[in-house]
Design a protein around this motif. Structure first.
Motif, PDB file in Angstrom:
ATOM      1  N   TYR A  58      12.681  46.210  16.408  1.00 50.07           N
ATOM      2  CA  TYR A  58      12.510  44.809  16.020  1.00 50.07           C
ATOM      3  C   TYR A  58      11.392  44.137  16.799  1.00 50.07           C
ATOM      4  O   TYR A  58      10.733  43.223  16.284  1.00 50.07           O
ATOM      5  CB  TYR A  58      13.817  44.017  16.037  1.00 50.07           C
ATOM      6  CG  TYR A  58      14.566  43.797  17.325  1.00 50.07           C
ATOM      7  CD1 TYR A  58      14.016  43.104  18.406  1.00 50.07           C
ATOM      8  CD2 TYR A  58      15.903  44.190  17.441  1.00 50.07           C
ATOM      9  CE1 TYR A  58      14.738  42.862  19.555  1.00 50.07           C
ATOM     10  CE2 TYR A  58      16.642  43.951  18.590  1.00 50.07           C
ATOM     11  CZ  TYR A  58      16.060  43.289  19.651  1.00 50.07           C
ATOM     12  OH  TYR A  58      16.777  43.033  20.795  1.00 50.07           O
ATOM     13  N   ARG A 130      22.956  30.505  12.384  1.00 47.69           N
ATOM     14  CA  ARG A 130      23.124  31.872  11.880  1.00 47.69           C
ATOM     15  C   ARG A 130      24.117  32.678  12.706  1.00 47.69           C
ATOM     16  O   ARG A 130      24.683  33.663  12.226  1.00 47.69           O
ATOM     17  CB  ARG A 130      21.787  32.633  11.895  1.00 47.69           C
ATOM     18  CG  ARG A 130      20.783  32.235  10.856  1.00 47.69           C
ATOM     19  CD  ARG A 130      19.628  33.228  10.862  1.00 47.69           C
ATOM     20  NE  ARG A 130      20.052  34.548  10.406  1.00 47.69           N
ATOM     21  CZ  ARG A 130      19.784  35.688  11.048  1.00 47.69           C
ATOM     22  NH1 ARG A 130      19.152  35.668  12.210  1.00 47.69           N
ATOM     23  NH2 ARG A 130      20.186  36.840  10.557  1.00 47.69           N
ATOM     24  N   GLU A 348      12.311  34.329  14.634  1.00 47.05           N
ATOM     25  CA  GLU A 348      11.945  35.229  13.540  1.00 47.05           C
ATOM     26  C   GLU A 348      12.170  36.710  13.836  1.00 47.05           C
ATOM     27  O   GLU A 348      12.336  37.509  12.905  1.00 47.05           O
ATOM     28  CB  GLU A 348      10.460  35.029  13.187  1.00 47.05           C
ATOM     29  CG  GLU A 348      10.109  33.605  12.778  1.00 47.05           C
ATOM     30  CD  GLU A 348       8.610  33.419  12.582  1.00 47.05           C
ATOM     31  OE1 GLU A 348       7.874  34.434  12.629  1.00 47.05           O
ATOM     32  OE2 GLU A 348       8.179  32.270  12.400  1.00 47.05           O
ATOM     33  N   MET A 351      17.673  39.594  15.371  1.00 39.68           N
ATOM     34  CA  MET A 351      18.729  39.663  14.366  1.00 39.68           C
ATOM     35  C   MET A 351      18.187  39.488  12.947  1.00 39.68           C
ATOM     36  O   MET A 351      18.723  38.749  12.131  1.00 39.68           O
ATOM     37  CB  MET A 351      19.819  38.635  14.655  1.00 39.68           C
ATOM     38  CG  MET A 351      20.428  38.760  16.050  1.00 39.68           C
ATOM     39  SD  MET A 351      20.927  40.460  16.513  1.00 39.68           S
ATOM     40  CE  MET A 351      22.215  40.781  15.341  1.00 39.68           C
ATOM     41  N   THR A 352      17.075  40.176  12.683  1.00 43.34           N
ATOM     42  CA  THR A 352      16.554  40.237  11.323  1.00 43.34           C
ATOM     43  C   THR A 352      17.535  41.018  10.454  1.00 43.34           C
ATOM     44  O   THR A 352      18.452  41.683  10.950  1.00 43.34           O
ATOM     45  CB  THR A 352      15.193  40.937  11.301  1.00 43.34           C
ATOM     46  OG1 THR A 352      15.372  42.289  11.786  1.00 43.34           O
ATOM     47  CG2 THR A 352      14.181  40.216  12.186  1.00 43.34           C
ATOM     48  N   ASP A 353      17.334  40.965   9.144  1.00 40.95           N
ATOM     49  CA  ASP A 353      18.218  41.719   8.247  1.00 40.95           C
ATOM     50  C   ASP A 353      18.198  43.203   8.592  1.00 40.95           C
ATOM     51  O   ASP A 353      19.245  43.873   8.559  1.00 40.95           O
ATOM     52  CB  ASP A 353      17.777  41.517   6.792  1.00 40.95           C
ATOM     53  CG  ASP A 353      18.028  40.100   6.306  1.00 40.95           C
ATOM     54  OD1 ASP A 353      18.811  39.375   6.958  1.00 40.95           O
ATOM     55  OD2 ASP A 353      17.430  39.713   5.276  1.00 40.95           O
ATOM     56  N   GLU A 354      17.015  43.704   8.942  1.00 39.37           N
ATOM     57  CA  GLU A 354      16.895  45.126   9.289  1.00 39.37           C
ATOM     58  C   GLU A 354      17.653  45.439  10.577  1.00 39.37           C
ATOM     59  O   GLU A 354      18.322  46.469  10.690  1.00 39.37           O
ATOM     60  CB  GLU A 354      15.419  45.509   9.435  1.00 39.37           C
ATOM     61  CG  GLU A 354      14.602  45.458   8.152  1.00 39.37           C
ATOM     62  CD  GLU A 354      14.208  44.049   7.735  1.00 39.37           C
ATOM     63  OE1 GLU A 354      13.724  43.890   6.604  1.00 39.37           O
ATOM     64  OE2 GLU A 354      14.391  43.103   8.544  1.00 39.37           O
ATOM     65  N   VAL A 356      20.209  43.729  11.844  1.00 40.11           N
ATOM     66  CA  VAL A 356      21.644  43.600  11.581  1.00 40.11           C
ATOM     67  C   VAL A 356      22.190  44.876  10.957  1.00 40.11           C
ATOM     68  O   VAL A 356      23.226  45.408  11.361  1.00 40.11           O
ATOM     69  CB  VAL A 356      21.914  42.385  10.671  1.00 40.11           C
ATOM     70  CG1 VAL A 356      23.346  42.410  10.140  1.00 40.11           C
ATOM     71  CG2 VAL A 356      21.667  41.087  11.436  1.00 40.11           C
ATOM     72  N   THR A 357      21.467  45.393   9.972  1.00 44.15           N
ATOM     73  CA  THR A 357      21.893  46.636   9.318  1.00 44.15           C
ATOM     74  C   THR A 357      21.920  47.789  10.306  1.00 44.15           C
ATOM     75  O   THR A 357      22.856  48.605  10.306  1.00 44.15           O
ATOM     76  CB  THR A 357      20.954  46.970   8.149  1.00 44.15           C
ATOM     77  OG1 THR A 357      21.029  45.923   7.179  1.00 44.15           O
ATOM     78  CG2 THR A 357      21.342  48.286   7.490  1.00 44.15           C
ATOM     79  N   VAL A 369      25.907  37.883  13.982  1.00 38.48           N
ATOM     80  CA  VAL A 369      25.493  37.038  12.869  1.00 38.48           C
ATOM     81  C   VAL A 369      26.681  36.716  11.964  1.00 38.48           C
ATOM     82  O   VAL A 369      27.545  37.564  11.717  1.00 38.48           O
ATOM     83  CB  VAL A 369      24.389  37.745  12.052  1.00 38.48           C
ATOM     84  CG1 VAL A 369      23.987  36.912  10.847  1.00 38.48           C
ATOM     85  CG2 VAL A 369      23.177  37.993  12.943  1.00 38.48           C
ATOM     86  N   VAL A 372      28.560  38.645   7.651  1.00 41.43           N
ATOM     87  CA  VAL A 372      28.179  40.047   7.463  1.00 41.43           C
ATOM     88  C   VAL A 372      29.337  40.883   6.898  1.00 41.43           C
ATOM     89  O   VAL A 372      29.270  42.108   6.906  1.00 41.43           O
ATOM     90  CB  VAL A 372      27.696  40.675   8.795  1.00 41.43           C
ATOM     91  CG1 VAL A 372      26.452  39.977   9.292  1.00 41.43           C
ATOM     92  CG2 VAL A 372      28.797  40.637   9.852  1.00 41.43           C
ATOM     93  N   GLN A 375      28.392  43.597   4.502  1.00 44.64           N
ATOM     94  CA  GLN A 375      27.599  44.663   5.103  1.00 44.64           C
ATOM     95  C   GLN A 375      28.445  45.617   5.946  1.00 44.64           C
ATOM     96  O   GLN A 375      28.070  46.772   6.124  1.00 44.64           O
ATOM     97  CB  GLN A 375      26.488  44.064   5.973  1.00 44.64           C
ATOM     98  CG  GLN A 375      25.398  43.363   5.169  1.00 44.64           C
ATOM     99  CD  GLN A 375      24.437  42.622   6.071  1.00 44.64           C
ATOM    100  OE1 GLN A 375      24.611  41.442   6.338  1.00 44.64           O
ATOM    101  NE2 GLN A 375      23.434  43.331   6.552  1.00 44.64           N
TER     102      GLN A 375
END
Length: 441
Positions: A58, A130, A348, A351-354, A356-357, A369, A372, A375
């Motif tokens: 990240y 968030r 920014e 804890m981006t979507d990527e 988090v996944t 976050v 979720v 997910q």
């Protein structure tokens, strides 16, 4: 290693390490170990996959999408604790500092060594909104926010061995009275009721944390955090201390628990090899039990639950304790340009979507976050992940573990007194007096 057992262990060694140059293992970022390019910013964090690789990814993704260069360096856990205190004290800290919130952060904040982020977060409410509400108290000092929560939640839960419960015909304890009764049931069957790595001390602390909450509620916890005079002598605190010793006297813990060490995962092994029926521990142990315990986890033999209730207690049954998150601080010694880049990263790059996944699928942990739930179904163990997420999101109160919430000096004294309490070498009243003296120092 970035395992919380490693993070908490050897706390005394970290505290006693000289505040000078420390030999350590580090992997450098794009501008070399700890060195940002001219005008750029820097970030330090811990080694240990899979989380180290997620952090690398990240930060590098942020650098690719940003005009700035955020140089990243990873350090081994115990070396980092000494290194970062030296760097902050010498005004040579990285722009972004990895930490655990609580007492260590409070020392930095009150010394003016890290930035107050309260107003910036108020101007950017979407950044704060968030994240799980339970992550923010450990980022707060005197009503002001000094850290960005990130990564994963790690509550402490009661694990139990379903095979052994079936063997003795018992059910998991819903109340403290149930738990005390089970000590006799399992001892009679030649099984240790509870596994405990007592030599590590912080594992023993978990029992007191939950007892303090279940007996006295969050107010007792908060008085200790706030350093209120005589906080440890609260009647509810003394009752909790007495209950802990009652469990020791009932042979609740495995014989020789004071020689068992958590760093070697010996306490976990006692659970999955059918030597002990229960274990109070952090959720970070799930992965190692799955990896090392044969079919114990994959075969459905591991059970887990929140801590039992205490009759007449003031704590909410949903309350939890543990690690609400990991945290990043912004160094006050950074330049204005570096601070702006760090805030952009907080908004920014974390804890981006990527990311988090990756925390869900690669690390197998629940990210900090909100929202979720869907997910979590992508995880290898969705039922476990949903339990952890529910434990944290449903908690009326989530107390940060004492060895992180208190100052380093107070935390070390606490662990020493906990060891003596569980060895029955001091009374609850002596424990309280010793800890009150620390608050007054």
């Amino acid at each position: 290693m970035d395992r919380t057992t490693s993070r908490r262990s050897l706390l005394a060694a970290a505290l006693s390490a000289p505040l000078a140059a420390t030999a350590l293992t580090a992997c450098g970022g794009s501008s070399g170990p700890g060195q940002a390019a001219e005008g750029g910013a820097s970030i330090w964090y811990l080694t240990g996959d899979p989380k180290e690789s997620i952090r690398d990814a990240y930060v590098e993704a942020f650098n690719e999408s940003s005009e700035g260069d955020l140089a990243h360096t990873a350090f081994e856990n115990d070396a980092y604790k000494s290194k970062i205190r030296t760097a902050v004290g010498a005004n040579q800290a990285p722009t972004i500092i990895y930490g655990w919130g609580g007492g260590g952060m409070r020392d930095f904040a009150r010394a003016g060594q890290i930035e107050d982020l309260t107003d910036w977060l108020a101007e950017n409410p979407e950044v704060k909104d968030r994240l799980l509400a339970s992550t923010w108290p450990a980022a707060t000092v005197d009503g002001r926010i000094y850290a960005m929560p990130n990564e994963t939640v790690q509550p402490i839960v009661l694990f139990y061995n379903k095979r052994l419960f079936e063997q003795v015909g018992a059910q998991p304890p819903q109340t403290w009275d149930d738990l005390m009764a089970l000590t006799g049931t399992f001892n009679a069957a030649g099984i240790a009721p509870i596994s405990l790595a007592g030599q590590s001390r912080w594992t023993t602390m978990m029992w007191l944390e939950f007892l303090f909450d279940r007996v006295g509620g969050p107010e007792v916890f908060q008085a200790i955090y706030d350093g209120e005079p005589e906080a440890w002598s609260n009647p509810d605190a003394l009752k909790a201390l007495t209950m802990a010793q009652d469990l020791v006297r009932a042979d609740g813990f495995v014989t020789g628990f004071n020689s068992v060490v958590a760093d070697q995962n010996a306490d976990q092994a006692l659970l999955y090899t059918d030597k002990a029926a229960m274990m109070l521990h952090g959720t970070w142990t799930y992965g190692s039990m799955k990896a090392d315990g044969g079919d114990f986890v994959t075969g459905g033999h591991l059970g887990y639950m929140n801590f039992p209730t205490v009759a007449g207690g003031k704590g909410d049954p949903t309350d939890s304790v543990g690690n609400p998150a990991q945290y990043f601080y912004l160094s006050s010694s950074a330049t204005d340009e570096q601070k702006e880049l760090a805030k952009k990263f907080f908004a920014e790059g974390l804890m981006t979507d990527e990311a988090v996944t990756a925390f869900i699928t690669d690390a197998g942990e629940v990210p900090v976050v909100k929202g979720v739930e869907d997910q979590l179904g992508q995880a290898a163990d969705p039922e476990w992940m949903e339990f952890v997420y529910g434990t944290v999101s449903d908690a009326a109160y989530f107390g940060q573990s004492w060895d992180q919430a208190l100052s380093p000096t107070a935390a070390e004294e606490l662990l020493t007194n906990i060891e003596q309490l569980f060895q029955l070498s001091i009374t609850p009243e002596e424990f309280a007096a010793n800890m009150n003296a620390v608050l007054e120092a």
